[in-house]
Each structure stands twice: as C-alpha cells, then as structure tokens.
Design an enzyme around this catalytic site. Structure first.
Site: not given
Ligand code: 13P
Length: 258
Positions: A9-11, A97, A167, A173, A213, A234-235
């Site tokens: 998920n690149w947000k 989010e 999640e 994050g 994370s 995510g990150g």
């Molecule tokens: P992180 O891996 O950055 O914690 O994000 C998780 C996330 O929200 C994936 O959708």
C-alpha cells in the site's frame, strides 16, 4: 494454507514515473516469486500507467479507496467502475487512515463493499482496533462489529473472493508491530466470525493478512503463524529492494544464478 499474499500500500507516495519504474523492476524479478500472490496499490493518478506497466504479469493491481456511490455529483470521488476501467482487480476498503482521518463509518464501508463486489472487484477489507480500544479489552468485540456491519447484505459467494486485512491502528507507521501471537489470536477470531456470517460450516477459508510496521525483519515470524495468510505493507513497500525481500521471505524459488 493459502498462497501467501504480499500487498504493497503506497498510500500518498510515488509519482507516475516512480510507480512505473518500481513496477518494471518488480516485474523483472517475477520468476523468483511465482508461488506468492503479489499486489501493488499505487495512488489513483498512477493506476492506469501501472496497469499498462503490469501487462503480461500476474502481479495484481489495487486502488487504495473508492466511492460509496456508483456515480453522480460527488466532487473528488472515484467510483468502482472507474478504478476497474483503470485496470484494477482489487480495491482496499476501510483502511484505518480512511476511518480515522476521513471519518469513514462501517455503514459507508459496507456500501463500498457492496459496490465493489457488484463491479467484480476483489476487496481488501481493512479492520483493526486503536490502542485505547485494545487497552480497554475491546479488541475482539470491535473487530466482530467491524466485520458484521461491514458485511451486511454481502453473499457467501462474494465473501469467497474477499481478503481481510487486520491492521491494528497502534501498529501502523509506528514501528511497533503486533507480536505474531497477538496478530494470530485476532486472525483466528476474524476467520471464525466471517465463517459464522457466511453460514458455512467447516474450516474457515477467508484469507486474512496482517498490516502494521511489517518489514524484512518481522515478515518471517508473522508468516510462521497458522492464520496469517499474508501481509499489507506500507512504509517498507516503498523501496523495491525491501519489498522484494519481504516478498521472498523463506523463498522457495531463488533468483537465477543463485
Ligand atoms: P506501515 O507498514 O507503514 O506501518 O503501514 C501499514 C499499512 O497501513 C498498510 O496498509
């Protein structure tokens, strides 16, 4: 056991050229992860170029969100039909989010799920508790409520193509991953709850993936749990090398020449 699902998920990251470069690099390595189901979720602006770059590949494409309305006067919104037209087969729905920063409710999320299935998309339905809810011992009841309210009027047949992402909000994050045992416990409850709703006996079948994370160090121990069928990253999915290392956890197919 499901084929492991590894989703990025690149947000709100990556321009069109950054997304296309990443995807070209990922595609080159595809032979090394043919036993994994890999999905990328770029921002809306990069979906069509990403779909073109993915042509001929079995890597899946997901949108990060969609509207709860089918069409009409909804300035700034993007419909299920539009993301399908842009080349998506998956859509992330109810990400924390969206819930916490943009006030999405279980009712809106349910409408989105209904429309996504109507359009033939495979939703990645996100659920999870806040730290406050966990500390108040409300995790299980909250999770069950998110599932039951989210899946109202969804048929057992549609539930068969659902992916659920657990999640925990406090792990997103923050660098604070749920322990594999904490995640495993919730994943088991999620599977049992979905099985009850779809009124099926037997062993639960919905794949449940973990997000929060996840990185190259934590992937292996998470994937060692019986009820963790994959991850939503995510990150650590923003850099090709670290995403590839996550995809290839316990790799059974090694890159050519190794
Ligand atoms: P992180 O891996 O950055 O914690 O994000 C998780 C996330 O929200 C994936 O959708």
């Amino acid at each position: 056991m499901h084929t492991p699902i590894i989703a990025a998920n690149w947000k709100m990251h990556k321009t069109v050229s950054e997304a296309v470069d990443f995807i070209s690099g990922l595609k080159k390595e595809e032979a090394t992860f043919s036993d994994r189901r890999v999905i990328v979720a770029p921002p809306f602006t990069a979906l069509r170029p990403a779909a073109d770059a993915l042509s001929g590949s079995s890597i899946g494409l997901a949108a990060q969100n969609m509207s709860y309305a089918e069409s009409g006067a909804f300035t700034g919104e993007v419909s299920a039909g539009m993301i399908t037209d842009a080349g998506c087969t998956y859509v992330i729905i109810g990400h924390s989010e969206r819930r916490h920063l943009f006030g999405e409710t279980n009712e809106q999320i349910n409408k989105k799920l209904v429309l996504a299935f109507k359009e033939g998309l495979k939703p990645i339905f996100c659920i999870g508790e806040t730290l406050q809810e966990r500390e108040a011992d409300e995790t299980i009841s909250l999770i069950r409520q998110q599932i039951t309210e989210g899946l109202i009027n969804i048929s057992a047949g549609d539930i068969d193509s659902l992916i659920i992402a657990y999640e925990p909000v406090w792990a997103i994050g923050t660098g604070r991953t749920a322990t594999p045992e904490q995640a495993e416990e919730v994943h088991r409850v999620i599977k049992e709850t979905v099985q009850e709703i779809s009124d099926k006996g037997g062993t639960p079948t919905v794949p449940v993936i973990y997000g929060g994370s996840v990185n190259e160090q934590t992937i292996e121990s998470l994937m060692n749990q019986d009820n963790i069928d994959g991850v939503l990253v995510g990150g650590a999915s923003l850099k090709l090398e670290s995403f590839l290392n996550i995809i290839r956890f316990r790799a059974s197919v090694l890159p050519e020449g190794e």
